[in-house]
Design a protein around this motif. Sequence first.
Motif, mmCIF file in Angstrom:
data_model
loop_
_atom_site.group_PDB
_atom_site.id
_atom_site.type_symbol
_atom_site.label_atom_id
_atom_site.label_comp_id
_atom_site.label_asym_id
_atom_site.label_seq_id
_atom_site.Cartn_x
_atom_site.Cartn_y
_atom_site.Cartn_z
ATOM 1 N N GLU A 74 54.555 -10.487 95.777
ATOM 2 C CA GLU A 74 55.745 -11.303 95.532
ATOM 3 C C GLU A 74 57.029 -10.620 95.988
ATOM 4 N N LEU A 75 56.919 -9.391 96.496
ATOM 5 C CA LEU A 75 58.096 -8.651 96.940
ATOM 6 C C LEU A 75 58.269 -8.811 98.445
ATOM 7 N N ALA A 76 59.412 -9.339 98.861
ATOM 8 C CA ALA A 76 59.707 -9.547 100.283
ATOM 9 C C ALA A 76 61.018 -8.878 100.630
ATOM 10 N N LEU A 77 61.064 -8.248 101.812
ATOM 11 C CA LEU A 77 62.255 -7.520 102.226
ATOM 12 C C LEU A 77 62.527 -7.812 103.696
ATOM 13 N N ASP A 78 63.769 -8.194 103.991
ATOM 14 C CA ASP A 78 64.200 -8.476 105.358
ATOM 15 C C ASP A 78 65.320 -7.489 105.710
ATOM 16 N N ASP B 41 62.703 -1.354 115.409
ATOM 17 C CA ASP B 41 61.398 -1.143 114.782
ATOM 18 C C ASP B 41 61.489 -1.184 113.264
ATOM 19 N N ASP B 42 62.671 -0.889 112.721
ATOM 20 C CA ASP B 42 62.853 -0.865 111.269
ATOM 21 C C ASP B 42 63.363 -2.194 110.730
ATOM 22 N N ALA B 43 63.558 -3.185 111.609
ATOM 23 C CA ALA B 43 64.172 -4.439 111.182
ATOM 24 C C ALA B 43 63.158 -5.543 110.912
ATOM 25 N N GLN B 44 61.861 -5.222 111.052
ATOM 26 C CA GLN B 44 60.844 -6.233 110.830
ATOM 27 C C GLN B 44 60.708 -6.545 109.338
ATOM 28 N N PRO B 45 60.609 -7.839 108.973
ATOM 29 C CA PRO B 45 60.421 -8.191 107.561
ATOM 30 C C PRO B 45 59.132 -7.607 107.009
ATOM 31 N N ARG C 22 66.356 -13.638 94.554
ATOM 32 C CA ARG C 22 67.083 -12.575 95.241
ATOM 33 C C ARG C 22 67.327 -11.392 94.310
ATOM 34 N N LEU C 23 67.026 -10.186 94.799
ATOM 35 C CA LEU C 23 67.298 -8.961 94.054
ATOM 36 C C LEU C 23 68.709 -8.484 94.367
ATOM 37 N N ASP C 24 69.454 -8.133 93.335
ATOM 38 C CA ASP C 24 70.814 -7.634 93.505
ATOM 39 C C ASP C 24 70.750 -6.120 93.673
ATOM 40 N N ARG D 112 69.287 -7.888 105.341
ATOM 41 C CA ARG D 112 69.626 -7.140 104.118
ATOM 42 C C ARG D 112 69.354 -8.000 102.881
ATOM 43 N N ILE D 113 68.181 -8.619 102.842
ATOM 44 C CA ILE D 113 67.800 -9.468 101.717
ATOM 45 C C ILE D 113 66.479 -8.972 101.152
ATOM 46 N N ALA D 114 66.422 -8.819 99.830
ATOM 47 C CA ALA D 114 65.180 -8.497 99.132
ATOM 48 C C ALA D 114 64.958 -9.537 98.049
ATOM 49 N N GLU D 115 63.717 -10.019 97.939
ATOM 50 C CA GLU D 115 63.388 -11.038 96.950
ATOM 51 C C GLU D 115 62.119 -10.642 96.209
ATOM 52 N N LEU D 116 62.080 -10.970 94.942
ATOM 53 C CA LEU D 116 60.903 -10.740 94.109
ATOM 54 C C LEU D 116 60.557 -12.060 93.437
#
Length: 237
Positions: free
Chosen positions: A139-143, A130-134, A155-157, A147-151
């Motif tokens: 403009e902020l995306a989190l998978d 349930d916690d793994a849904q993107p 890619r956000l480090d 384990r990927i976050a993008e703005l």
Amino acid sequence: MPAQAPSGKILVVEDEESISQPFAEALRRANFEAVVTDTAAGALKLTDSEQPDLVILDLILPDGDGRDVCRELRRHSDVPIMMLTARGTEMDKIVGLELGADDYVVKPFSAAEVISRIRAVLRRSRPREDDAQPLRVGELALDPAARIAELGGERLDLSRKEFDLLAALMRNGGRVVKREDLMAEVWDSNWFGSTKTLDVHVGWLRRKLGDSPASPTYIETVRGVGFRFAAPEVEGP
């Protein structure tokens, strides 16, 4: 009956054989695969070659300081780290956790207790379905699964703690998350007291998001309570 698959691979970095060998055997009895080294150099090499699920890292090693090893590991790895040390002051714990450690174990310790805490750390590091849904907000995306976050497509480090904080706040978009609830979800439900490290990690996360505490785009401080993900709509996949 086929042998049960190990619950995970644990790298034990400890130069006292009287501690490392019995503890490694306790891990194996608890259905973990145990890999042991007694040096800082070995810790770095084996983390890369063995890809452990968690590292037990002694603070004082014959060829270096465990805090330096932790700092180096965090430059290229999100592997959960538990510090193991004879030092037990709150400031020592805060320093270790702010370097990126996930937990802090003080010698002498009970193997059964540490194994229980290992399981708790591993559960937190493996997101539930349930916690793994993107998630996406503007403009902020989190998978969480990848384990990927993008703005803005970049890619956000983020450190593992920063990523987990962002995920916890985004999943509760628009709702206040209490400080103690964030500590329990991202660190440990048996947290030892001070939440200073939470403020430090939120500050680091805000800087990477280009956020301002005075006029936040994403993370609001709710004084005396906790934090809220400010963007009102959190979209699913």
